[in-house]
Design a protein around this motif. Structure first.
Motif, PDB file in Angstrom:
ATOM      1  N   MET A 323     -70.122  48.974 -70.677  1.00  0.00           N
ATOM      2  CA  MET A 323     -70.126  47.516 -70.716  1.00  0.00           C
ATOM      3  C   MET A 323     -70.926  46.930 -69.548  1.00  0.00           C
ATOM      4  O   MET A 323     -71.658  45.949 -69.707  1.00  0.00           O
ATOM      5  N   ASP A 324     -70.794  47.534 -68.377  1.00  0.00           N
ATOM      6  CA  ASP A 324     -71.534  47.058 -67.215  1.00  0.00           C
ATOM      7  C   ASP A 324     -73.022  47.309 -67.393  1.00  0.00           C
ATOM      8  O   ASP A 324     -73.861  46.451 -67.068  1.00  0.00           O
ATOM      9  N   PHE A 325     -73.373  48.464 -67.935  1.00  0.00           N
ATOM     10  CA  PHE A 325     -74.782  48.814 -68.103  1.00  0.00           C
ATOM     11  C   PHE A 325     -75.486  47.868 -69.070  1.00  0.00           C
ATOM     12  O   PHE A 325     -76.577  47.362 -68.780  1.00  0.00           O
ATOM     13  N   VAL A 326     -74.882  47.600 -70.222  1.00  0.00           N
ATOM     14  CA  VAL A 326     -75.586  46.821 -71.243  1.00  0.00           C
ATOM     15  C   VAL A 326     -75.752  45.358 -70.836  1.00  0.00           C
ATOM     16  O   VAL A 326     -76.748  44.718 -71.215  1.00  0.00           O
ATOM     17  N   LYS A 327     -74.826  44.810 -70.062  1.00  0.00           N
ATOM     18  CA  LYS A 327     -74.992  43.395 -69.711  1.00  0.00           C
ATOM     19  C   LYS A 327     -76.166  43.202 -68.752  1.00  0.00           C
ATOM     20  O   LYS A 327     -76.916  42.224 -68.859  1.00  0.00           O
ATOM     21  N   TYR A 328     -76.350  44.146 -67.813  1.00  0.00           N
ATOM     22  CA  TYR A 328     -77.520  44.063 -66.938  1.00  0.00           C
ATOM     23  C   TYR A 328     -78.796  44.400 -67.703  1.00  0.00           C
ATOM     24  O   TYR A 328     -79.861  43.842 -67.427  1.00  0.00           O
ATOM     25  N   LEU A 329     -78.688  45.320 -68.665  1.00  0.00           N
ATOM     26  CA  LEU A 329     -79.848  45.675 -69.485  1.00  0.00           C
ATOM     27  C   LEU A 329     -80.373  44.455 -70.240  1.00  0.00           C
ATOM     28  O   LEU A 329     -81.585  44.195 -70.277  1.00  0.00           O
ATOM     29  N   ILE A 330     -79.462  43.699 -70.838  1.00  0.00           N
ATOM     30  CA  ILE A 330     -79.879  42.520 -71.611  1.00  0.00           C
ATOM     31  C   ILE A 330     -80.471  41.457 -70.691  1.00  0.00           C
ATOM     32  O   ILE A 330     -81.451  40.789 -71.039  1.00  0.00           O
ATOM     33  N   HIS A 368     -64.720  41.915 -70.650  1.00  0.00           N
ATOM     34  CA  HIS A 368     -65.779  42.595 -71.395  1.00  0.00           C
ATOM     35  C   HIS A 368     -66.334  41.689 -72.495  1.00  0.00           C
ATOM     36  O   HIS A 368     -67.321  42.029 -73.149  1.00  0.00           O
ATOM     37  N   SER A 369     -65.699  40.526 -72.639  1.00  0.00           N
ATOM     38  CA  SER A 369     -66.249  39.507 -73.540  1.00  0.00           C
ATOM     39  C   SER A 369     -67.667  39.131 -73.124  1.00  0.00           C
ATOM     40  O   SER A 369     -68.483  38.723 -73.956  1.00  0.00           O
ATOM     41  N   ILE A 370     -67.976  39.271 -71.811  1.00  0.00           N
ATOM     42  CA  ILE A 370     -69.310  38.929 -71.304  1.00  0.00           C
ATOM     43  C   ILE A 370     -70.359  39.844 -71.932  1.00  0.00           C
ATOM     44  O   ILE A 370     -71.376  39.390 -72.452  1.00  0.00           O
ATOM     45  N   SER A 371     -70.095  41.159 -71.904  1.00  0.00           N
ATOM     46  CA  SER A 371     -71.033  42.122 -72.482  1.00  0.00           C
ATOM     47  C   SER A 371     -71.124  41.952 -73.987  1.00  0.00           C
ATOM     48  O   SER A 371     -72.221  41.990 -74.568  1.00  0.00           O
ATOM     49  N   VAL A 372     -69.968  41.766 -74.637  1.00  0.00           N
ATOM     50  CA  VAL A 372     -69.932  41.611 -76.094  1.00  0.00           C
ATOM     51  C   VAL A 372     -70.744  40.378 -76.508  1.00  0.00           C
ATOM     52  O   VAL A 372     -71.554  40.430 -77.443  1.00  0.00           O
ATOM     53  N   PHE A 373     -70.535  39.276 -75.815  1.00  0.00           N
ATOM     54  CA  PHE A 373     -71.281  38.063 -76.137  1.00  0.00           C
ATOM     55  C   PHE A 373     -72.784  38.275 -75.965  1.00  0.00           C
ATOM     56  O   PHE A 373     -73.584  37.885 -76.834  1.00  0.00           O
ATOM     57  N   LEU A 374     -73.186  38.879 -74.844  1.00  0.00           N
ATOM     58  CA  LEU A 374     -74.614  39.061 -74.577  1.00  0.00           C
ATOM     59  C   LEU A 374     -75.283  39.922 -75.646  1.00  0.00           C
ATOM     60  O   LEU A 374     -76.418  39.660 -76.046  1.00  0.00           O
ATOM     61  N   ILE A 375     -74.575  40.956 -76.114  1.00  0.00           N
ATOM     62  CA  ILE A 375     -75.137  41.817 -77.156  1.00  0.00           C
ATOM     63  C   ILE A 375     -75.336  41.034 -78.447  1.00  0.00           C
ATOM     64  O   ILE A 375     -76.412  41.080 -79.069  1.00  0.00           O
ATOM     65  N   ILE A 376     -74.312  40.304 -78.867  1.00  0.00           N
ATOM     66  CA  ILE A 376     -74.408  39.537 -80.116  1.00  0.00           C
ATOM     67  C   ILE A 376     -75.470  38.448 -79.989  1.00  0.00           C
ATOM     68  O   ILE A 376     -76.293  38.249 -80.899  1.00  0.00           O
ATOM     69  N   GLN A 377     -75.490  37.752 -78.873  1.00  0.00           N
ATOM     70  CA  GLN A 377     -76.504  36.713 -78.664  1.00  0.00           C
ATOM     71  C   GLN A 377     -77.903  37.316 -78.688  1.00  0.00           C
ATOM     72  O   GLN A 377     -78.832  36.740 -79.265  1.00  0.00           O
TER      73      GLN A 377
END
Length: 570
Positions: A323-330, A368-377
C-alpha cells in the motif's frame, strides 16, 4: 567540533553525483551566477571547466569569470600519479588555459578577467607539491588573482561559514541531530526522526523579514541552499546504506514542511521564493526517479514486494509495504511529463504490480483508503474504468476474506502494532477499532459512482454492523471557532501534519435501494476549500501531503470523478 563534522562529511564526497552537486550550492550562497554545470556536459569534453560561473572574487573584490575543475573520490588528493596522468590535474589546467569559454548572452561576460580554481576535497601531497607549485608559478605569474586551489581545508572553512554555520550548526542541538542523522542512517527509525526534528528546527528559526523587489535576502538564499544540502546529504548516505526508502521519506517531509513554511509566512506570491522551492521539488523528483528505477524491476515480479525474511510479520508487513509503495508510485507517475508516462507504460506497470502482489488490494488499516483511492482515480484518469471496477471488487473481497478467516478488519485507529498483537498473540488490543470504517464508506460510494447496483445489493448486508463514515475537514472559519489555539489555516495544517482534530466524521448510511443511495451520495455538497497551492500550479503537492501524513482524502475527491458531482473536485 563543528569543523570536524563538516570536514568528515566533505572528505566522503565523490566527484560524480556528489561533489559536483554539493559545490554549486556553496557558489550560490557566495552570490556567484552559474553559467554551466558539470552534469550539463556529461559525455562531452569539458576542458578543465566542470563549472563555469561569474561573480566577485573574495580575494581582491574584482568581478571575474571562474572556471572550476572538480576532483573527488579517488582523485581527491593531488599526488604525482593523478597530477601527470591522463585527465589529471596538469592536463585539466593546460586545457582550461588554452581553451577559452565565451557567452554572448551575458552582458560583459566575455570581457571579465579569468580565474581558474582547482576544487578537491583532499590535500596536496608532498610527492608532487614542488612540481605543482612550479607549474602554477610559471603559468599564473599573477598568483591568486588568476588561480586558486580549494582543498579540503578551504572547502571546510567556506562550507562552515556560508552554509553549515548559519543554519545547520548554529547550536548544540542541531549538531547532535546532524551527527546522529549521519551515524544512524542505516537505522530508518532513528535517521528519519532526527531528520524531521532538524528540519523543523531550521524552519522555525528562519525569519523572512521584508522582501525587497530588487535584492533577495542573503539569509533566505542560504536557508534554501541548506535545505537542499541536507536533502542531498541524506540521499547520499541512504544510497550508501542501500536504503533509498530513507531519502524518499525524508525529502518528501522536507518538501512539505518547506511549503507549509512558505504558506505560513505568506510569501507564496514571490517568484524568487517559488523558484527556490522548485529546486527542492526537482531534488525530490530526482530521488523518486532513483528509488523507482531500483524498485520497479523487483515490484513487477511475482510477489516482488514480499520479504522472505519477514516470517509471520509478513501477514501484516506485505500488505502495508504494498500500500505504501503504490501510493508513492502513483504520485511519481503523476509528476512525469506525457512523454515519460508513455515510456513508462504507467497503466500497464501498475496493473502488473497489483496482479503480482495481492497485498495491493488487502487493506489492513483504515487509512489504506489513500492508496485504494489513488489506484482507482489513476485508472479513471487514464480511461481504464474496467480495471478500476475489478480492483474495487478485489478490495471488497479481501476485506471480507480477512474478516471471515483471520478475524481481521481494517483498524480504524491505523495502528500496525494492534494488528501484530492480534495476529502473533491472538489478542485484541483495546485500541483496535473495527466497529467503524471510512475506507468501506468510500468503497460503497465508488459502487455508486460506477453504477454497480448488483455488487451493492450483494455487499450491503455484509457490512450492516459497521458504522460507515467519511472525513470532512473544517473550513478556516470553523478552525477559528473550534480550535482557536492552532493559529493555522486548513491549507497550512494539511502540509504540516496529519489532520485529525481539524475535521469531523460524516456518517454514510446504506439505503435499501441502490438508486436511493446513489442519488443521496451525489446530492451531498459539502463546502469547497480553495487552495492557493493548486492555483500556483502545485496541485499534486496536495496529494503528496495526504500520502505522506496519511490524512484521508476528502469525499469531494471521489464524488467529483467522472462528472459524478456537479461541484468541481478539489
Amino acid at each position: 567540533m563543528k569543523q570536524i563534522i563538516v570536514r568528515e562529511y566533505l572528505e566522503s564526497l565523490k566527484e560524480d553525483g556528489e561533489l559536483d552537486l554539493i559545490f554549486p550550492l556553496l557558489l550560490e550562497t557566495l552570490d556567484f551566477q552559474i553559467v554551466t554545470r558539470a552534469k550539463e556536459y556529461k559525455g562531452h569534453k569539458q576542458y578543465g571547466k566542470d563549472i563555469i560561473a561569474y561573480g566577485t572574487d573574495p580575494y581582491d573584490n574584482i568581478k571575474k569569470r571562474f572556471y572550476f575543475e572538480l576532483k573527488g573520490g579517488r582523485a581527491r588528493h593531488i599526488n604525482a600519479k593523478n597530477y601527470a596522468g591522463d585527465d589529471g590535474i596538469r592536463m585539466s589546467l593546460v586545457e582550461a588555459i588554452d581553451r577559452d569559454f565565451s557567452d554572448n548572452s551575458i552582458e560583459g561576460f566575455n570581457e571579465l578577467p579569468i580565474k581558474i580554481v582547482i576544487v578537491h576535497n583532499g590535500i596536496l601531497q608532498p610527492d608532487v607539491s614542488e612540481t605543482f607549485d612550479g607549474f602554477i608559478k610559471k603559468n599564473f605569474p599573477n598568483g591568486e588573482s588568476h588561480f586558486a586551489r580549494w582543498g579540503i581545508s578551504t572547502l571546510t572553512k567556506l562550507f562552515s561559514e556560508y552554509l553549515f554555520n548559519e543554519y545547520l550548526l548554529t547550536n548544540e542541538e542541531n549538531i547532535r541531530l546532524f551527527k546522529r542523522m549521519l551515524v544512524f542512517m542505516d537505522v530508518p527509525e532513528n535517521s528519519q526522526r532526527d531528520f524531521y526534528i532538524l528540519v523543523n528546527n531550521l524552519i522555525s528559526n528562519t525569519k523572512v523579514g521584508k522582501l525587497n523587489k530588487n535584492n533577495f535576502p542573503v539569509h533566505l538564499t542560504r536557508f534554501f541552499e541548506t535545505l537542499k544540502l541536507i536533502g542531498l546529504i541524506t540521499h547520499q548516505y541512504s544510497k550508501e546504506a542501500n536504503n533509498l526508502e530513507i531519502s524518499k521519506n525524508c525529502v518528501t517531509f522536507l518538501v512539505l514542511q518547506t511549503w507549509y513554511w512558505i504558506l505560513s509566512k505568506k510569501i507564496e506570491s514571490d517568484n524568487r521564493i517559488i523558484s527556490k522551492f522548485k529546486e527542492l521539488m526537482h531534488l525530490h523528483k530526482v530521488i523518486l526517479d532513483e528509488y523507482f528505477a531500483k524498485m520497479l524491476p523487483i515490484a513487477i515480479s511475482e510477489y516482488g514486494l514480499y520479504s522472505e525474511s519477514g516470517g509471520r510479520y509478513e501477514q501484516i508487513g506485505f500488505p502495508i509495504r504494498c500500500m505504501d509503495f503504490v501510493k508513492y508510485l502513483i504520485y511519481w507517475f503523476s509528476s512525469m511529463t506525457e512523454e515519460e508516462k508513455q515510456e513508462s507504460n504507467s497503466v500497464e506497470t501498475l496493473t502488473t504490480i497489483i496482479n503480482n502482489n495481492d497485498g495491493c488490494y488487502r487493506p489492513l488499516l483504515d487509512n489504506h483508503s489513500i492508496s485504494v483511492f489513488l489506484i482507482i482515480q489513476f485508472y479513471i484518469e487514464n480511461g481504464d474504468t474496467k480495471n478500476a471496477r475489478v480492483y474495487l471488487i478485489k478490495v471488497f473481497d479481501q476485506i471480507l476474506l480477512n474478516q471471515k478467516y483471520s478475524k481481521i478488519f481494517p483498524d480504524g485507529n491505523n495502528n500496525p502494532e494492534s494488528l501484530i498483537r492480534l495476529i502473533i498473540k491472538g489478542e485484541k488490543s483495546i485500541y483496535y477499532e473495527d466497529t467503524g470504517s471510512m475506507l468501506v464508506g468510500m468503497l460503497f460510494e465508488f459502487l455508486a459512482l460506477f453504477d454497480m447496483k448488483e455488487e451493492y445489493d450483494a455487499l450491503k448486508g455484509k457490512f450492516a454492523d459497521i458504522e460507515l463514515s467519511t472525513y470532512i475537514p473544517f473550513t478556516d472559519k470553523m478552525l477559528t471557532q473550534y480550535l482557536p489555539e492552532l493559529k493555522e489555516s486548513h491549507e497550512e495544517t494539511l502540509f504540516k501534519r496529519e489532520m485529525y482534530r481539524e475535521g469531523f466524521q460524516s456518517e454514510i448510511r446504506l439505503e435499501a435501494e441502490f438508486e436511493s443511495f446513489k442519488h443521496k451520495t451525489f446530492k451531498k455538497d459539502e463546502y469547497s476549500i480553495s487552495y492557493k497551492t493548486k492555483k500556483l500550479g502545485f496541485g499534486k503537492l496536495i496529494d503528496l501531503a495526504h500520502i505522506h501524513y496519511n490524512t484521508p482524502f476528502f469525499p469531494k475527491k471521489w464524488r467529483g470523478l467522472m462528472g459524478g458531482n456537479p461541484t468541481k473536485a478539489l
